[in-house]
Write a protein that holds these residues in place. Structure first.
Motif, short mmCIF file in Angstrom:
data_model
loop_
_atom_site.label_atom_id
_atom_site.label_comp_id
_atom_site.label_asym_id
_atom_site.label_seq_id
_atom_site.Cartn_x
_atom_site.Cartn_y
_atom_site.Cartn_z
N THR A 1 0.97 -1.08 -0.15
CA THR A 1 0.00 -0.06 -0.22
C THR A 1 1.05 1.14 0.15
O THR A 1 2.09 1.22 0.11
CB THR A 1 -0.81 -0.01 1.17
N ARG B 1 0.15 3.94 2.10
CA ARG B 1 -0.12 4.44 3.33
C ARG B 1 0.07 3.10 4.25
O ARG B 1 -0.31 2.02 3.85
CB ARG B 1 -1.43 5.10 3.33
N GLU B 2 0.38 3.61 5.56
CA GLU B 2 0.64 2.37 6.45
C GLU B 2 -0.77 1.85 7.16
O GLU B 2 -0.63 1.07 7.95
CB GLU B 2 1.60 2.85 7.47
N ALA B 3 -1.84 2.54 7.06
CA ALA B 3 -2.97 2.31 7.66
C ALA B 3 -4.11 2.82 6.91
O ALA B 3 -3.77 3.66 6.02
CB ALA B 3 -2.99 2.62 9.31
N MET B 4 -5.34 2.34 7.08
CA MET B 4 -6.53 2.65 5.95
C MET B 4 -6.15 2.85 4.88
O MET B 4 -6.34 3.77 4.10
CB MET B 4 -6.75 4.34 6.78
N ASP B 5 -5.49 1.70 4.13
CA ASP B 5 -5.50 1.63 2.92
C ASP B 5 -5.87 0.49 2.34
O ASP B 5 -6.04 -0.49 3.05
CB ASP B 5 -3.89 2.01 2.50
N ILE B 6 -6.14 0.34 1.08
CA ILE B 6 -6.36 -0.82 0.21
C ILE B 6 -5.43 -1.38 -0.68
O ILE B 6 -4.51 -0.51 -1.14
CB ILE B 6 -7.62 -0.38 -0.60
#
Lengths: 275, 758
Positions: free
Chosen positions: A183, A185-190
């Motif tokens: 991804t 981003r490290e969080a909140m990503d698909i």
């Protein structure tokens, strides 16, 4: 005003009868996907059938020798925290933990993640790498479908209108697996690309190589698996790249997705074949 | 100037007075507000990127039960507004972008209003579109504003020195094209306003503007009423970052609907609307050249820029005013030419955003500094120190650099990442990078005035009210004013309340922009408090039978300096003025307008009373196989003059760095033919907490003589150098220089592949 009918059946029989009488009804589990799509006007279902009160869809249990039966309504948080899952199939816990945020993980279910049939669904590559089977309630009967035969296109599966995904079965968890979710981003990503590689812990490795987000459905790459079973990691990586049919979208270009498959398959392979 | 240890509240960690309400959800933002009889307004946007409006049929919408009124441009005075006077609240004749407002509805519920929009039929005649600024400048390009000769909205041209001479004197010259992307402010609080006409004909706007007093004038002009008929009340504001620096069509539409309906009307955006219909940070393509002598002295800098302004002129159109200062004032460069074209296209239009043109050009300039240092065989830090701005200089743009901590910022941030040692290390995937910044720190006279009024009052019990023209938008300015007044008056901070009320009560202010509030409003508050203190001491002197000069106030008590046992509670002194014939209230007011000038026609003049400086040093790791960048650390050193509130100052650094990281690595509005493809936080990727590295704020206190207790503004500069520093660190780690933002893994990987093929 967004309007729809709401049904809350207490059993699978009742659910299928509602579905028969309301062909446009949509099943509601955690709602983290469906409700967003309704609010954005992407879908306008005439009826939502909330299956959360059906007890047999809940629960995680041990089957056969070291297998698992995971109820379709098992939340992602349960996948992260449940001891049976963590001990027997830690890769599934890790994949679940990589998804969304705490609040969404508390609501979202494994059944929803599988049945939505997103090519980027994070629980699917690990499940495919364990030869999972899907338990489906159909016509007052239960049938089993190998997960590899379940998806037909983005958002499309072999499920018929009055069929319900009831559980995910992993007959044999005696595998070592590694999932890499690539991804921005490290969080909140698909996942831009998802890669899961597994091997049997005893006997011949019988590896699995599964790719997510690089084709209309998550795919297994038998050619890569063959190379891995011969210990040829580089060739396996190249075979995975060949098998991918990614698209350009807002998350990544097709060419970049192709570019990263090679190193990701290599890393996942080294992770499961080390020592 | 006193030393730090003598201060009672300056430099102390003071919790923001609004923190508790915000953390517990009690604070009411514009989206939370409801007023009696309120209707809900919704706006129909253009479905065409560029088209003539042939006909609008609102009859079906009007007949929908629950709809109170529907308006189009025909119901409005059709007065163009905005500083370019090129935008109508409701479009007439044609539409120029997908942001364009075509019609609006007021209804009893938001759902009915939304349904009514579906019933409005608009007949368009599509026109040829242009979404590429270079295409827009071509002779045969379709005109965005047909009354104009071309699509060149404005040009900014600045020169100092002599470019030919500068080029001649350069032993080394680097040239390159850099580009920066469209980004969104991503305020947590989306746009929302309530318009309500009072029986006396006054329009009351409850709205989260950053410029309440300029807003009165702008709103009055576009409605064709007097400025005195507009009153602005600001609820809690969920972030601005410049996006709320202008009046926007949605606010005018709320007023027009409220007028027609004779009821209050609220218009609020959901997150998707906030992405699609609020202004953006405009992209720029920058051809930049920098030269130096063989021993590393900068000689020349040329920046030739194309900015995609979108369809209308809002504050985005004047961001070159600040980019120009980056060109003329970051380091000492004797010969500078800055040229920037503001180009109309059918894309979303640009608004002001934190740093205002500065992060854009700094991204280019600070990379070329490193390229030159490398050519010269110098350590880039030494190269920068050699050319760094120095205190006491007036530069060739007429900017008077009074205090300047740039060299300290460079050294301290570099030290924090072990820059000197790590810079020369080879063979790892880790790299370090650094970049500097200059930004106005003592206001910015972009209007004829840069003033702010503050009134300080004190009540019967010694409780102090600050009534300021300045605006708290989450940056913590109310806390700063509280500390300044507490320090000057000698009362505890919790005796002080900042009264946030409307423009009828508050004294005038230009607005919250240009990092000016601590400096400008802070000076006004300081001097208003000083007047109050003098009045109190005079009164106390009568009671205590001491000379006023022999008295002081400490912790809310008036005491004699020489005989500390002689004392008087503050409230008692105040009451003695209230309970007497011929008494008075105790209050003080001050209007502070800094000693600066409006720039002349050649863009010269000391626009700010002081300048802020900073340097960010970063430590990154690059995954050479996937191109992914992990930032391990950002050391952010800033010359803030003096830290008034460490909590607030650190917060500005953390926030600026986070915004800078998003700009550098992940944020980008993706457009396809003017249509945003990623209007949500899933695909418009601001950094999450998991993406934020260790951030080390470092404060260099230069104690500015003009600043309140020595402080300078620091709101914007904290995001300015981050992207450039990261680009430099990526180069240090990999040997590839990425000149395009955001620095995506794909760009890094492609550059690495290209390098290998060489």
């Amino acid at each position: 005003m967004i309007q729809f009918e709401y049904g809350c059946p207490g059993s699978l029989m009742e659910t299928t009868s509602i579905l028969r009488n309301n062909p446009e009804a949509v099943l509601l589990a955690g709602g983290t996907d469906i409700l967003v799509r309704i609010k954005q006007g992407m879908i306008q279902p005439a009826m939502l059938v909330d299956i959360k009160s059906i007890t047999e869809l809940h629960g995680i249990s041990s089957i056969e020798q070291n297998g698992l039966r995971i109820g379709a309504l098992t939340t992602l948080t349960e996948l992260v925290e449940n001891d049976l899952i963590r001990n027997r199939c830690p890769v599934l816990s890790a994949a679940a933990l990589s998804m969304a945020c705490v609040q969404v993980r508390n609501r979202a279910t494994i059944g929803g993640n599988v049945a939505n049939a997103s090519p980027a669904a994070d629980t699917v590559p690990p499940l495919m790498a364990f030869d999972a089977e899907l338990e489906i309630f159909a016509d007052e009967d239960i049938k089993r479908v190998p997960i590899g035969e379940f998806f037909t296109a983005p958002g499309e599966t072999v499920l018929q209108e009055n069929e319900i995904l009831t559980a995910i079965l992993i007959p044999d968890t005696a595998r070592k697996a590694h999932y890499i979710k690539h991804t921005l981003r490290e969080a909140m990503d698909i996942a831009g690309v998802g890669v899961c590689v597994s091997r049997k812990t005893q006997g011949a490795p019988d590896p699995r190589v599964v790719l997510g987000a690089v084709a209309p459905t998550p795919i297994r790459v038998p050619a890569a698996e063959q190379f891995l079973s011969e210990g040829k990691i580089e060739e396996a990586c190249a075979a995975a790249v060949d098998a991918a049919r990614p698209i350009d979208d807002v998350r990544a270009s097709a060419s970049y997705r192709k570019d990263v498959i090679y190193p990701l398959v290599k890393r996942a392979s080294y992770a499961v074949f080390a020592r | 100037m006193s030393t730090e240890t003598e201060f009672s509240t300056i430099g102390k960690r003071v919790t923001k007075p609004d923190a508790r309400d915000k953390a517990t959800g009690r604070a009411l933002y514009a989206t939370d507000l409801v007023v009696p009889r309120m209707l809900y307004g919704k706006i129909l946007r253009s479905k065409q990127i560029h088209a003539k409006i042939k006909n609008i049929d609102t009859s079906r919408a009007q007949r929908l039960p629950g709809v109170i009124c529907v308006i189009t441009a025909e119901d409005t005075p059709k007065i163009a507004y905005g500083f370019g006077k090129d935008n109508l609240p409701l479009k007439f004749g044609k539409v120029r972008s997908l942001m364009d407002e075509v019609a609006a509805v007021a209804a009893r519920t938001p759902e009915i209003a939304a349904e009514a929009l579906e019933l409005i039929e608009v007949e368009y005649e599509p026109l040829r579109e242009v979404t590429d600024p270079f295409e827009a400048l071509k002779e045969d390009a379709p005109l965005i504003h047909e009354q104009r000769a071309d699509n060149l909205s404005m040009v900014f041209d600045y020169v100092h020195g002599n470019i030919d001479q500068g080029l001649d004197e350069s032993d080394h010259l680097v040239e390159g094209r850099f580009d920066v992307q469209f980004i969104a402010h991503s305020c947590l609080g989306p746009c929302a306003s309530i318009a309500e006409w009072q029986t006396d004909g006054t329009l009351l706007m409850k709205t989260p503007t950053q410029v309440p007093f300029l807003y009165q004038r702008d709103m009055a002009d576009v409605l064709g009423i007097a400025g005195s008929q507009v009153c602005v009340e600001q609820p809690y504001i969920g972030g601005g970052f410049g996006s709320k620096l202008d009046l926007y069509p949605y606010e005018v539409i709320a007023a027009l609907l409220a007028k027609k309906a004779a009821r209050p009307v609220k218009i609020e955006y959901d997150r998707q609307e906030e992405f699609l219909y609020s202004p953006v940070r405009s992209p720029m393509v920058m051809d930049v050249k920098t030269g130096c002598t063989k021993d590393g002295q900068l000689t020349v800098r040329v920046a030739d820029i194309w900015s995609d302004n979108g369809a209308y002129n809002s504050w985005g159109a004047v961001t070159p005013l600040v980019s120009m200062q980056t060109a003329s004032a970051l380091y000492r460069v004797p010969h500078v030419h800055f040229y920037c074209r503001i180009i109309y296209t059918n894309n979303p239009y640009g608004g002001a955003m934190r740093g205002f043109g500065n992060p854009e050009l700094t991204f280019a300039i600070e990379q070329q500094i490193e390229e030159l240092a490398e050519i010269c065989g110098m350590d880039p830090l030494e190269f920068r120190l050699l050319n760094a701005n120095q205190p006491g200089e007036t530069n060739l743009a007429g900017m008077k650099i009074t205090t300047c901590g740039l060299s300290d910022c460079l050294n301290k941030s570099a030290e924090e990442v072990d820059y000197k040692k790590r810079m020369t290390e080879v063979g790892s995937d880790r790299g370090v990078g650094i970049a500097s910044a200059i930004h106005v720190g003592g206001g910015a006279r972009i209007y004829p005035s840069d003033g702010c009024g503050v009134i300080v009052r004190i009540n019967d019990f010694g409780k102090v009210s600050i009534i300021s023209g300045s605006t708290e938008i989450g940056q913590g300015s109310d806390t700063i004013l509280t500390q300044i007044v507490a320090e000057e008056l000698g009362v505890p901070v919790d005796w002080i309340n900042v009264v946030n009320t409307d423009t009828d009560v508050r004294p005038w202010d230009v607005g919250v922009h240009a990092s000016r509030t601590t400096f400008i409003a802070g000076n006004a508050a300081l001097k208003a408090a000083r007047e109050v203190k003098e009045k109190i001491l005079e009164t106390a002197a009568e009671i205590l039978k001491e000379k006023p000069g022999k008295l002081t106030i400490k912790n809310g008590e008036i005491i004699s300096i020489e005989n500390p046992e002689k004392k008087l509670p503050l409230g008692k002194a105040i009451r003695s003025k209230h309970f007497r014939q011929g008494g008075s209230v105790i209050s003080g007011e001050y209007y502070y307008d800094p000693p600066t000038v409006h720039q002349d026609k050649e863009w010269r003049g000391n626009i700010s009373a002081t300048y802020g400086f900073g340097a960010h040093a970063v430590d990154v790791e690059v995954d050479r196989e996937t191109g992914k960048i992990k930032v391990h650390k950002v050391a952010a050193a800033h010359d803030v003059g003096r830290v008034i509130n460490p909590v607030g100052a650190e917060g500005q650094v953390h926030g600026g760095v986070a915004m800078g990281l998003g700009y550098a690595l992940t944020e980008q509005i993706q457009l396809d033919s003017g249509r945003m493809l990623n209007p949500n936080f899933t695909d418009y990727k601001i950094p999450t907490t998991m993406d934020i590295p260790e951030v080390v704020p470092i404060f260099v206190e230069t104690n500015d003589p003009e600043g309140p207790f020595g402080a300078k503004g620091m709101g914007e500069i904290t995001m300015v150098p981050t992207a450039a520093a990261i680009a430099n660190a990526v180069y240090n780690a990999t040997g590839v220089r990425i000149k395009s933002l955001p620095i995506t893994p794909e760009k890094v990987l492609n550059a690495l592949k290209a390098k290998e093929q060489k």
